[in-house]
Design a protein around this motif. Sequence first.
Motif, PDB file in Angstrom:
ATOM      1  N   ALA A 288     -37.170  35.615  72.974  1.00 39.94           N
ATOM      2  CA  ALA A 288     -36.162  36.227  73.846  1.00 39.94           C
ATOM      3  C   ALA A 288     -35.531  35.193  74.780  1.00 39.94           C
ATOM      4  N   VAL A 289     -36.337  34.331  75.384  1.00 38.99           N
ATOM      5  CA  VAL A 289     -35.791  33.371  76.343  1.00 38.99           C
ATOM      6  C   VAL A 289     -34.958  32.296  75.644  1.00 38.99           C
ATOM      7  N   LEU A 290     -35.328  31.926  74.430  1.00 37.69           N
ATOM      8  CA  LEU A 290     -34.526  30.945  73.687  1.00 37.69           C
ATOM      9  C   LEU A 290     -33.175  31.539  73.303  1.00 37.69           C
ATOM     10  N   GLU A 291     -33.172  32.817  72.929  1.00 35.31           N
ATOM     11  CA  GLU A 291     -31.903  33.493  72.611  1.00 35.31           C
ATOM     12  C   GLU A 291     -30.999  33.555  73.852  1.00 35.31           C
ATOM     13  N   TYR A 292     -31.605  33.850  74.984  1.00 36.93           N
ATOM     14  CA  TYR A 292     -30.848  33.936  76.243  1.00 36.93           C
ATOM     15  C   TYR A 292     -30.228  32.581  76.578  1.00 36.93           C
ATOM     16  N   ASP A 293     -31.017  31.525  76.437  1.00 40.23           N
ATOM     17  CA  ASP A 293     -30.532  30.183  76.761  1.00 40.23           C
ATOM     18  C   ASP A 293     -29.416  29.755  75.807  1.00 40.23           C
ATOM     19  N   ALA A 294     -29.605  30.016  74.503  1.00 39.02           N
ATOM     20  CA  ALA A 294     -28.590  29.639  73.514  1.00 39.02           C
ATOM     21  C   ALA A 294     -27.286  30.399  73.758  1.00 39.02           C
ATOM     22  N   SER A 295     -27.415  31.676  74.162  1.00 35.26           N
ATOM     23  CA  SER A 295     -26.217  32.488  74.410  1.00 35.26           C
ATOM     24  C   SER A 295     -25.452  31.976  75.618  1.00 35.26           C
ATOM     25  N   LEU A 296     -26.169  31.606  76.695  1.00 36.23           N
ATOM     26  CA  LEU A 296     -25.497  31.070  77.886  1.00 36.23           C
ATOM     27  C   LEU A 296     -24.808  29.745  77.572  1.00 36.23           C
ATOM     28  N   SER A 297     -25.480  28.886  76.791  1.00 33.63           N
ATOM     29  CA  SER A 297     -24.885  27.594  76.425  1.00 33.63           C
ATOM     30  C   SER A 297     -23.617  27.797  75.615  1.00 33.63           C
ATOM     31  N   ARG A 298     -23.678  28.741  74.705  1.00 33.05           N
ATOM     32  CA  ARG A 298     -22.498  29.011  73.871  1.00 33.05           C
ATOM     33  C   ARG A 298     -21.345  29.543  74.712  1.00 33.05           C
ATOM     34  N   SER A 299     -21.684  30.415  75.660  1.00 35.58           N
ATOM     35  CA  SER A 299     -20.648  30.976  76.536  1.00 35.58           C
ATOM     36  C   SER A 299     -19.996  29.881  77.374  1.00 35.58           C
ATOM     37  N   ARG A 300     -20.822  28.960  77.891  1.00 42.19           N
ATOM     38  CA  ARG A 300     -20.280  27.857  78.702  1.00 42.19           C
ATOM     39  C   ARG A 300     -19.352  26.974  77.866  1.00 42.19           C
ATOM     40  N   ARG A 301     -19.777  26.691  76.624  1.00 47.33           N
ATOM     41  CA  ARG A 301     -18.946  25.839  75.750  1.00 47.33           C
ATOM     42  C   ARG A 301     -17.597  26.490  75.474  1.00 47.33           C
ATOM     43  N   GLU A 302     -17.620  27.813  75.273  1.00 43.58           N
ATOM     44  CA  GLU A 302     -16.357  28.520  74.993  1.00 43.58           C
ATOM     45  C   GLU A 302     -15.427  28.493  76.196  1.00 43.58           C
ATOM     46  N   ARG A 303     -16.001  28.613  77.407  1.00 45.34           N
ATOM     47  CA  ARG A 303     -15.168  28.569  78.611  1.00 45.34           C
ATOM     48  C   ARG A 303     -14.524  27.187  78.771  1.00 45.34           C
ATOM     49  N   VAL A 304     -15.326  26.134  78.514  1.00 51.19           N
ATOM     50  CA  VAL A 304     -14.808  24.760  78.626  1.00 51.19           C
ATOM     51  C   VAL A 304     -13.696  24.527  77.614  1.00 51.19           C
ATOM     52  N   ARG A 305     -13.897  25.065  76.397  1.00 51.89           N
ATOM     53  CA  ARG A 305     -12.888  24.882  75.341  1.00 51.89           C
ATOM     54  C   ARG A 305     -11.571  25.559  75.715  1.00 51.89           C
ATOM     55  N   LYS A 306     -11.679  26.752  76.323  1.00 53.28           N
ATOM     56  CA  LYS A 306     -10.456  27.479  76.717  1.00 53.28           C
ATOM     57  C   LYS A 306      -9.703  26.737  77.811  1.00 53.28           C
ATOM     58  N   ARG A 307     -10.447  26.152  78.759  1.00 54.65           N
ATOM     59  CA  ARG A 307      -9.798  25.421  79.852  1.00 54.65           C
ATOM     60  C   ARG A 307      -9.081  24.176  79.352  1.00 54.65           C
ATOM     61  N   SER A 308      -9.709  23.541  78.348  1.00 53.47           N
ATOM     62  CA  SER A 308      -9.118  22.299  77.841  1.00 53.47           C
ATOM     63  C   SER A 308      -7.946  22.619  76.912  1.00 53.47           C
TER      64      SER A 308
END
Length: 308
Positions: A288-308
């Motif tokens: 569960a905690v690994l899924e949570y961490d992977a999901s947050l990382s993916r969300s952060r990457r998507e936000r950075v991609r949209k800004r760029s």
Amino acid sequence: MSSVYNKSQGYKSLFTTQNIILASIGWGVLALLYFLLFSAKVPVGADCVAKLSAKAQEAATCLRRADWYVFGTNVFEAMAYLSASILCLRNWRSQQIVSDRNVWLAIGIGMLSYFLGGIFFGYTEIVLKEEPFPSLGDVFFVITYLLLGVGMLLAVASRRLNLETSQWIIVLAIGAFGSALAWLISNQPQTAAVQAQYSPGLEIVASALNWFYVISDVLLLIIATTLLLAFWGGRVSLSWRMIAAAAFSLYIADMWYKYATNSIPNYQSGEILEVFWVWSGVLFGMGAVLEYDASLSRSRRERVRKRS
């Protein structure tokens, strides 16, 4: 106001993915050491000591594990499943989780139900000094298996399965092996002492529950193998490898308990193989905690991609 904010930040920095994973591994190692070091049986009463001195054949029947040790094994299991439940339900509440949130809702409630079942199991065995199987705890264990099955099936259904022929052969082979082992253990003849433990009515309930657990274990084993192969590769797959390993651990512990209650009269819980129950809860939580961490990382990457 600032002190409340600082405390909140302190809790967040304490419950990081790395810290939770380290704590989970530590809990699993501590459980193993506890089972290894303190599971020896001790004489109960002066008569037992006399039998041991005389090397009487009945001596083995008066040896039991200390109540504090059995209580400790229940604490290890309870904490593992309660933590897993909290972590799974955190995934369910998160809007950023990658997998279907209903998957984590089902698994989280299943873990909570297992925690409650363990409480009733331990209370019956340690406080009431009665045979814990079957007991009220089994109601919660049955709910756990049903919800785990639903959650893991939803996880498989949410991913387009594209297994190769060799992978299907692996799934079939593990399913066949798991079924054969479960069938052999379930059909071993019971000793007269074990049969005498149950009244006729209770024996029917125990038999029905035994078959339910055996079939559920085999089905979970097959689903876990499918999950393991389907989610192989990539960071997100780490969580599902943990979930699959948790299902394997549950299968091993259940098969041992099935064998022990069939062949050992007045079996007292606490044998070393029961540590797999603790590991199962630990692994569900780590997944569960690994899924949570992977999901947050993916969300952060998507936000950075949209800004760029």
